[in-house]
Design a protein around this motif. Sequence first.
Motif, PDB file in Angstrom:
ATOM      1  N   VAL A  52       0.827  -1.216   0.244  1.00  0.00           N
ATOM      2  CA  VAL A  52       0.035  -0.058  -0.087  1.00  0.00           C
ATOM      3  C   VAL A  52       0.829   1.143  -0.099  1.00  0.00           C
ATOM      4  O   VAL A  52       1.816   1.451   0.966  1.00  0.00           O
ATOM      5  N   ILE A  53       0.761   2.021  -0.975  1.00  0.00           N
ATOM      6  CA  ILE A  53       1.515   3.184  -1.068  1.00  0.00           C
ATOM      7  C   ILE A  53       0.884   4.503  -0.376  1.00  0.00           C
ATOM      8  O   ILE A  53      -0.447   4.780  -0.295  1.00  0.00           O
ATOM      9  N   SER A  54       1.869   4.969   0.690  1.00  0.00           N
ATOM     10  CA  SER A  54       1.378   6.026   1.617  1.00  0.00           C
ATOM     11  C   SER A  54       2.140   7.318   1.337  1.00  0.00           C
ATOM     12  O   SER A  54       1.511   8.330   1.780  1.00  0.00           O
ATOM     13  N   ASP A  55       2.953   7.287   0.807  1.00  0.00           N
ATOM     14  CA  ASP A  55       4.073   8.295   0.751  1.00  0.00           C
ATOM     15  C   ASP A  55       4.179   8.883  -0.812  1.00  0.00           C
ATOM     16  O   ASP A  55       4.376   7.754  -1.850  1.00  0.00           O
ATOM     17  N   TRP A  56       4.084  10.365  -0.905  1.00  0.00           N
ATOM     18  CA  TRP A  56       4.201  10.833  -2.292  1.00  0.00           C
ATOM     19  C   TRP A  56       5.063  12.033  -2.249  1.00  0.00           C
ATOM     20  O   TRP A  56       4.680  12.875  -1.542  1.00  0.00           O
ATOM     21  N   LEU A  57       6.020  12.234  -2.918  1.00  0.00           N
ATOM     22  CA  LEU A  57       6.722  13.722  -3.273  1.00  0.00           C
ATOM     23  C   LEU A  57       6.600  13.930  -4.905  1.00  0.00           C
ATOM     24  O   LEU A  57       6.603  13.394  -5.835  1.00  0.00           O
ATOM     25  N   ARG A  58       5.758  15.373  -4.976  1.00  0.00           N
ATOM     26  CA  ARG A  58       5.426  15.799  -6.054  1.00  0.00           C
ATOM     27  C   ARG A  58       5.939  17.012  -6.401  1.00  0.00           C
ATOM     28  O   ARG A  58       5.986  18.027  -5.319  1.00  0.00           O
ATOM     29  N   LEU A  59       6.300  17.348  -7.605  1.00  0.00           N
ATOM     30  CA  LEU A  59       6.750  18.787  -8.141  1.00  0.00           C
ATOM     31  C   LEU A  59       5.580  18.818  -9.114  1.00  0.00           C
ATOM     32  O   LEU A  59       5.495  18.432 -10.204  1.00  0.00           O
ATOM     33  N   ARG A  60       5.082  20.241  -8.737  1.00  0.00           N
ATOM     34  CA  ARG A  60       3.918  20.734  -9.753  1.00  0.00           C
ATOM     35  C   ARG A  60       4.308  21.911 -10.528  1.00  0.00           C
ATOM     36  O   ARG A  60       4.866  22.749  -9.838  1.00  0.00           O
ATOM     37  N   THR A  61       3.967  21.943 -11.686  1.00  0.00           N
ATOM     38  CA  THR A  61       4.283  22.992 -12.570  1.00  0.00           C
ATOM     39  C   THR A  61       2.844  23.560 -13.215  1.00  0.00           C
ATOM     40  O   THR A  61       2.140  22.747 -13.886  1.00  0.00           O
ATOM     41  N   GLU A  62       2.590  24.682 -13.223  1.00  0.00           N
ATOM     42  CA  GLU A  62       1.180  25.414 -13.375  1.00  0.00           C
ATOM     43  C   GLU A  62       1.594  26.875 -13.548  1.00  0.00           C
ATOM     44  O   GLU A  62       2.456  27.409 -13.230  1.00  0.00           O
ATOM     45  N   ASP A  63       0.769  27.345 -14.549  1.00  0.00           N
ATOM     46  CA  ASP A  63       0.787  28.853 -14.982  1.00  0.00           C
ATOM     47  C   ASP A  63       0.706  29.767 -13.738  1.00  0.00           C
ATOM     48  O   ASP A  63       1.170  30.841 -13.605  1.00  0.00           O
ATOM     49  N   ARG A  64      -0.128  29.345 -12.677  1.00  0.00           N
ATOM     50  CA  ARG A  64      -0.501  30.245 -11.407  1.00  0.00           C
ATOM     51  C   ARG A  64       0.747  30.095 -10.594  1.00  0.00           C
ATOM     52  O   ARG A  64       0.776  30.652  -9.379  1.00  0.00           O
ATOM     53  N   GLY A  65       1.969  29.244 -10.697  1.00  0.00           N
ATOM     54  CA  GLY A  65       2.858  29.012 -10.000  1.00  0.00           C
ATOM     55  C   GLY A  65       3.153  27.621  -9.737  1.00  0.00           C
ATOM     56  O   GLY A  65       2.411  26.601  -9.645  1.00  0.00           O
ATOM     57  N   SER A  66       4.475  27.042  -9.337  1.00  0.00           N
ATOM     58  CA  SER A  66       4.959  25.970  -9.241  1.00  0.00           C
ATOM     59  C   SER A  66       4.957  25.483  -7.603  1.00  0.00           C
ATOM     60  O   SER A  66       5.145  26.330  -6.940  1.00  0.00           O
ATOM     61  N   SER A  67       4.996  24.291  -7.067  1.00  0.00           N
ATOM     62  CA  SER A  67       5.093  23.982  -5.694  1.00  0.00           C
ATOM     63  C   SER A  67       5.701  22.621  -5.829  1.00  0.00           C
ATOM     64  O   SER A  67       5.594  21.634  -6.740  1.00  0.00           O
ATOM     65  N   LEU A  68       6.156  22.214  -4.521  1.00  0.00           N
ATOM     66  CA  LEU A  68       6.871  21.085  -4.193  1.00  0.00           C
ATOM     67  C   LEU A  68       5.914  20.679  -3.008  1.00  0.00           C
ATOM     68  O   LEU A  68       5.670  21.414  -1.833  1.00  0.00           O
ATOM     69  N   ASN A  69       5.682  19.299  -2.851  1.00  0.00           N
ATOM     70  CA  ASN A  69       4.643  18.686  -2.092  1.00  0.00           C
ATOM     71  C   ASN A  69       5.013  17.342  -1.525  1.00  0.00           C
ATOM     72  O   ASN A  69       5.225  16.464  -2.448  1.00  0.00           O
ATOM     73  N   PHE A  70       4.848  17.029  -0.229  1.00  0.00           N
ATOM     74  CA  PHE A  70       4.964  15.794   0.162  1.00  0.00           C
ATOM     75  C   PHE A  70       3.542  15.305   0.853  1.00  0.00           C
ATOM     76  O   PHE A  70       3.201  16.285   1.770  1.00  0.00           O
ATOM     77  N   LYS A  71       3.093  14.291   0.661  1.00  0.00           N
ATOM     78  CA  LYS A  71       2.053  13.735   1.713  1.00  0.00           C
ATOM     79  C   LYS A  71       2.116  12.563   2.133  1.00  0.00           C
ATOM     80  O   LYS A  71       2.945  11.580   1.386  1.00  0.00           O
ATOM     81  N   ARG A  72       1.567  12.104   3.265  1.00  0.00           N
ATOM     82  CA  ARG A  72       1.899  10.924   3.954  1.00  0.00           C
ATOM     83  C   ARG A  72       0.540  10.457   4.451  1.00  0.00           C
ATOM     84  O   ARG A  72      -0.145  11.241   4.987  1.00  0.00           O
ATOM     85  N   TRP A  73      -0.109   9.610   3.746  1.00  0.00           N
ATOM     86  CA  TRP A  73      -1.436   9.240   3.696  1.00  0.00           C
ATOM     87  C   TRP A  73      -1.916   8.037   5.136  1.00  0.00           C
ATOM     88  O   TRP A  73      -0.812   7.061   5.373  1.00  0.00           O
ATOM     89  N   TYR A  74      -2.712   8.506   5.986  1.00  0.00           N
ATOM     90  CA  TYR A  74      -3.054   7.656   6.740  1.00  0.00           C
ATOM     91  C   TYR A  74      -4.349   6.843   7.065  1.00  0.00           C
ATOM     92  O   TYR A  74      -5.360   7.535   6.445  1.00  0.00           O
ATOM     93  N   PRO A  75      -4.687   5.726   7.786  1.00  0.00           N
ATOM     94  CA  PRO A  75      -3.512   4.812   8.323  1.00  0.00           C
ATOM     95  C   PRO A  75      -2.382   4.325   7.248  1.00  0.00           C
ATOM     96  O   PRO A  75      -3.012   3.997   6.098  1.00  0.00           O
ATOM     97  N   VAL A  76      -1.205   4.150   7.747  1.00  0.00           N
ATOM     98  CA  VAL A  76      -0.207   3.909   6.540  1.00  0.00           C
ATOM     99  C   VAL A  76      -0.579   2.577   5.790  1.00  0.00           C
ATOM    100  O   VAL A  76      -0.300   2.639   4.486  1.00  0.00           O
TER     101      VAL A  76
END
Length: 184
Positions: A52-76
């Motif tokens: 079961v995948i519970s962690d994601w690291l994402r780099l987003r690019t869009e016209d309104r601005g870019s972001s770096l995001n980490f999520k850990r979903w629970y229960p793991v």
Amino acid sequence: MQYIEIEKKFALPDPSALQDALEQLGAKPSEPSRQIDVYYNAPHRDFLASEVISDWLRLRTEDRGSSLNFKRWYPVEAVTKTHADEFESRVNDVEAVRRMLEALDFQPLVTVDKTRLEYRLPDVEVVFDHVVDGGDFVEFEFKGDAESIDDATERLEQFIASLQLDLGEEINRGYPHMLLGREH
């Protein structure tokens, strides 16, 4: 509830009835935005190794601005997740961050290319996503103040039920799961 995400996602074959209901509640749509999300795997811990995948690291690019995001979903270890720790920050130079991640041996896993349309209400954000090679979905995210995760979840579920619409199948996995062919 800062840094906590509580959302519900549904496959949405026809968004028009839901969009009409949101507009009757006073919500106005944003301009559509194209988002290119590149998900990375960490060199020190394989996010895909567990059943079961519970962690994601994402780099987003869009016209309104870019972001770096980490999520850990629970229960793991659970297939159905209830909430996530979410840490996100704007990025001024997305190419520098991409190069930094790759220099540190973070490897791209999958790219999610989607068009997003957002509606905001006082306690709920509703987004319509068209995912290339994935389909059409709606996400409801709780954005209000709540005493607990359970309180926020209950209020989000009450809002969704109050719409009295058939939203399609509830989806308990993210877009990268789908594009990678992972069930959970």
